[in-house]
Design an enzyme around this catalytic site. Structure first.
Site, PDB file in Angstrom:
ATOM      1  N   ARG A  23       0.764  -0.955  -0.129  1.00  0.00           N
ATOM      2  CA  ARG A  23      -0.082   0.005  -0.092  1.00  0.00           C
ATOM      3  C   ARG A  23       0.951   1.101   0.181  1.00  0.00           C
ATOM      4  NH1 ARG A  23      -2.805  -0.999   5.519  1.00  0.00           N
ATOM      5  NH2 ARG A  23      -0.623  -1.717   5.882  1.00  0.00           N
ATOM      6  N   GLN A  46       1.440  24.268  20.112  1.00  0.00           N
ATOM      7  CA  GLN A  46       0.832  24.497  18.002  1.00  0.00           C
ATOM      8  C   GLN A  46       1.329  24.030  17.056  1.00  0.00           C
ATOM      9  OE1 GLN A  46       0.655  29.106  18.604  1.00  0.00           O
ATOM     10  NE2 GLN A  46       2.021  28.887  16.771  1.00  0.00           N
ATOM     11  N   ASN A  48       2.603  24.909  13.638  1.00  0.00           N
ATOM     12  CA  ASN A  48       2.721  25.441  12.301  1.00  0.00           C
ATOM     13  C   ASN A  48       2.764  24.985  10.671  1.00  0.00           C
ATOM     14  OD1 ASN A  48       2.028  27.530  14.446  1.00  0.00           O
ATOM     15  ND2 ASN A  48       3.494  27.982  14.739  1.00  0.00           N
ATOM     16  N   ARG A  59      14.294  31.806   5.430  1.00  0.00           N
ATOM     17  CA  ARG A  59      13.054  32.199   6.607  1.00  0.00           C
ATOM     18  C   ARG A  59      14.219  31.678   7.972  1.00  0.00           C
ATOM     19  NH1 ARG A  59       7.238  31.624   6.231  1.00  0.00           N
ATOM     20  NH2 ARG A  59       6.548  31.064   3.944  1.00  0.00           N
ATOM     21  N   HIS A  62      15.633  32.652  13.731  1.00  0.00           N
ATOM     22  CA  HIS A  62      14.428  33.397  15.196  1.00  0.00           C
ATOM     23  C   HIS A  62      14.345  32.378  16.188  1.00  0.00           C
ATOM     24  CE1 HIS A  62      11.624  33.915  10.710  1.00  0.00           C
ATOM     25  NE2 HIS A  62      12.189  35.047  10.953  1.00  0.00           N
ATOM     26  N   LYS A  72      11.518  23.366  19.116  1.00  0.00           N
ATOM     27  CA  LYS A  72      10.757  23.202  18.316  1.00  0.00           C
ATOM     28  C   LYS A  72      10.982  21.579  17.088  1.00  0.00           C
ATOM     29  CE  LYS A  72      11.455  28.423  15.948  1.00  0.00           C
ATOM     30  NZ  LYS A  72      11.352  28.880  14.932  1.00  0.00           N
ATOM     31  N   HIS A 119      16.659  29.098  14.460  1.00  0.00           N
ATOM     32  CA  HIS A 119      16.247  28.386  13.958  1.00  0.00           C
ATOM     33  C   HIS A 119      16.605  28.966  12.588  1.00  0.00           C
ATOM     34  CE1 HIS A 119      12.759  26.353  11.012  1.00  0.00           C
ATOM     35  NE2 HIS A 119      13.781  25.126  11.446  1.00  0.00           N
ATOM     36  N   TYR A 132       5.745  22.690  11.504  1.00  0.00           N
ATOM     37  CA  TYR A 132       6.310  22.729  12.733  1.00  0.00           C
ATOM     38  C   TYR A 132       5.764  22.208  13.918  1.00  0.00           C
ATOM     39  CZ  TYR A 132       8.621  27.001   9.999  1.00  0.00           C
ATOM     40  OH  TYR A 132       9.419  27.262   9.629  1.00  0.00           O
ATOM     41  N   ASP A 168      13.557  39.590   7.880  1.00  0.00           N
ATOM     42  CA  ASP A 168      14.903  38.638   8.065  1.00  0.00           C
ATOM     43  C   ASP A 168      15.633  39.316   7.513  1.00  0.00           C
ATOM     44  OD1 ASP A 168      13.184  37.022   9.550  1.00  0.00           O
ATOM     45  OD2 ASP A 168      13.366  35.618   7.516  1.00  0.00           O
TER      46      ASP A 168
END
Length: 175
Positions: A23, A46, A48, A59, A62, A72, A119, A132, A168
């Site tokens: 499968r 959370q 994301n 990106r 941060h 994370k 990150h 995330y 950024d």
């Protein structure tokens, strides 16, 4: 899941164990019990997703500061990224060191990033989707960052960024 250590205390590459048959395959991506057994944060507050249309989208870098510092777990569901973490724990022997990881839909690996790390990533393919899981909710007042090309850090990005947000682009160096 297999938890593979990185050069940093507390950061891991997480490899889901695929079970394949005619499968396709099945793999567990999250298990509170398995993360807790490893001594890792199993708090999940959370989730994301970021979709990135173009190869060369950057990106980062941060992080959130206390009292909203975050752990994370990052995975690339579609496409491929070069994911980078930087140790920003001032008392750490690896302070300001960085390490890069290729995360892709093909390898299915995840990166567990503990509190005390910045990150960021650059997309290595068009239409890259990054997923995330966060230990705490986003709090804009506690969100911080530094320049992706900070000379004191010296990240060797595999591409020159072609798409980067104004925010950024305007971060200062990690002082």
């Amino acid at each position: 899941m297999r938890f593979l250590p990185t050069q940093f205390t507390g950061a891991f590459v997480v490899e889901p164990e695929r079970h394949e048959d005619e499968r396709g395959h099945f793999a567990r991506l999250w298990c509170e019990e398995e993360f807790a057994k490893q001594g890792l944060s199993s708090q999940l507050s959370q989730v994301n997703v970021s979709f990135n249309r173009h190869r060369g989208t950057l990106r980062g870098m941060h992080f959130q500061v206390p009292p909203h510092a975050e752990t994370k777990l990052v995975r690339c569901n579609r496409g491929c990224i070069c994911d980078v973490i930087v140790d920003i724990r001032e008392n750490s022997p690896t302070y300001r060191a960085w390490q890069a990881f290729e995360l892709s839909e093909d390898n299915g690996t995840m990166l567990y990033i503990p509190v005390g790390f910045a990150h960021g990533f650059i997309t290595l393919s068009d239409n890259a989707e990054v997923y995330y899981q966060m230990s705490t909710a986003y709090h804009a007042a506690w969100a911080c960052g530094f320049r992706w090309d900070d000379e004191a850090i010296g990240i060797d990005w595999p591409l020159v960024p072609e798409v980067i947000s104004e925010r950024d682009r305007n971060w200062t160096a990690l002082a």
